[in-house]
Write a protein that holds these residues in place. Sequence first.
Motif, PDB file in Angstrom:
ATOM      1  N   GLY A  95      -6.626 -13.447  -5.397  1.00  7.74           N
ATOM      2  CA  GLY A  95      -7.251 -12.663  -6.455  1.00  7.74           C
ATOM      3  C   GLY A  95      -8.559 -12.044  -6.007  1.00  7.74           C
ATOM      4  N   ALA A  96      -9.247 -12.729  -5.101  1.00 11.32           N
ATOM      5  CA  ALA A  96     -10.574 -12.261  -4.695  1.00 11.32           C
ATOM      6  C   ALA A  96     -10.523 -11.121  -3.691  1.00 11.32           C
ATOM      7  N   VAL A  97      -9.422 -10.979  -2.971  1.00 11.31           N
ATOM      8  CA  VAL A  97      -9.392  -9.943  -1.929  1.00 11.31           C
ATOM      9  C   VAL A  97      -8.386  -8.833  -2.208  1.00 11.31           C
ATOM     10  N   THR A  98      -7.669  -8.910  -3.337  1.00 12.31           N
ATOM     11  CA  THR A  98      -6.709  -7.854  -3.662  1.00 12.31           C
ATOM     12  C   THR A  98      -7.405  -6.722  -4.401  1.00 12.31           C
ATOM     13  N   PHE A  99      -7.240  -5.496  -3.901  1.00 14.17           N
ATOM     14  CA  PHE A  99      -7.741  -4.348  -4.651  1.00 14.17           C
ATOM     15  C   PHE A  99      -6.545  -3.575  -5.172  1.00 14.17           C
ATOM     16  N   GLY A 100      -6.458  -3.390  -6.484  1.00 10.78           N
ATOM     17  CA  GLY A 100      -5.327  -2.663  -7.056  1.00 10.78           C
ATOM     18  C   GLY A 100      -4.387  -3.604  -7.780  1.00 10.78           C
ATOM     19  N   GLY A 101      -3.172  -3.158  -7.992  1.00 13.38           N
ATOM     20  CA  GLY A 101      -2.229  -3.949  -8.785  1.00 13.38           C
ATOM     21  C   GLY A 101      -1.439  -4.943  -7.971  1.00 13.38           C
TER      22      GLY A 101
END
Lengths: 189, 187
Positions: free
Chosen positions: A15-21
Amino acid sequence: MSELITIFLLFFKMGAVTFGGGYAMLPILRREIVENHRWMDEETIMDYYALSQGLPGIIAVNVSVFIGYKRKKAPGAFAAALGVVSPSIIIITVIALFLANFKDNLYVRHALAGISVCVAALILDAVLSMWKKGVKDKFGIAICLVILALSVFTDISPILLVVACALLGIGKKSLDSKGSSGSGKEAAK
Amino acid sequence: MIYLKLFWEFLKIGLFAVGGGMATLPFLQRLSVQTGWFSQDLITDMIAVSESTPGPIGINMATYVGCNIAGIPGGIIATIGEVLPSVIIVIIVSKSLERFRNSPYVGSAFYGLRPAVTGLIAAALIGVLKVAVFNFAAFQASGALPDLFDLVKLALFAAFFVLIRKFKKHPIVYIAAGAVLGLVLQL
């Protein structure tokens, strides 16, 4: 208990390193779940994406819950869900309450522009790998290209597309097995 | 009792929004109109902030709206409300998958689903490329083909792709490099 903590921390990281959906999470998910932890194979993760697309809720959360459940049943499912949403809760709360002009900050915008170029390359890598693993015959190639074209050029709901392809898969396989008498699936049982 | 109402409203969104984070958007717009808890302007801000921070967009949006309605507890309650239905539904689906694992129908369904997911993700990739690598909006506005291409971004995209394939490092490494290069190159 210790594996529950591992599940929580793993999805926290996700969750901390995902950008976008949800799809932007796929490259990191593959790396951690398939390669580092060897919890399941890539095909299983694709199946979870397919199911998540057709179920209510956020795709990233649904996929996380599927993986958590597969490892540690319901407690694993909750650990994964809590893990994947926690970074968002912390980061967004801080921004919503204290950083009113975060999105207009020039440095933020430059960094994000660079990150999105990188994310695009990561997703391309994931698509190529999925193509190799999941598209195995002419039927698969046809399905993949038709779905791609329909998603890009029309507004047809992805849910409808997913359901139609599941039915097409069932139809194709039962036509195939009519030709050859005993199916391999039954023998494995 | 605002917290209870907030929880209930987001529970409904989590239950009925099918198809991922962006599918919650129409529900949030309706919530704004029906309850008056937040303005339509906030929705634009919400999308901008949710896309420019880590985490799934759907979760970011829920936390942002909840936080603006009822402070820190509001953000937490809205998010948990939105996630709870899918946790329960996914657990139920997982259980029945276990039961029907040996059914040939499940295998055949996935035989059709895997290429479909590949197609869906390829479509998502095109959406990302239009914004992140090509200047699709500028091209649409001007109609001039050169406006479509940003050579620096294209080169960076190609370089990233080659490095990802060649070195197979953890994606976080590339993402961090992307942030630094974005700052240095003033993308």
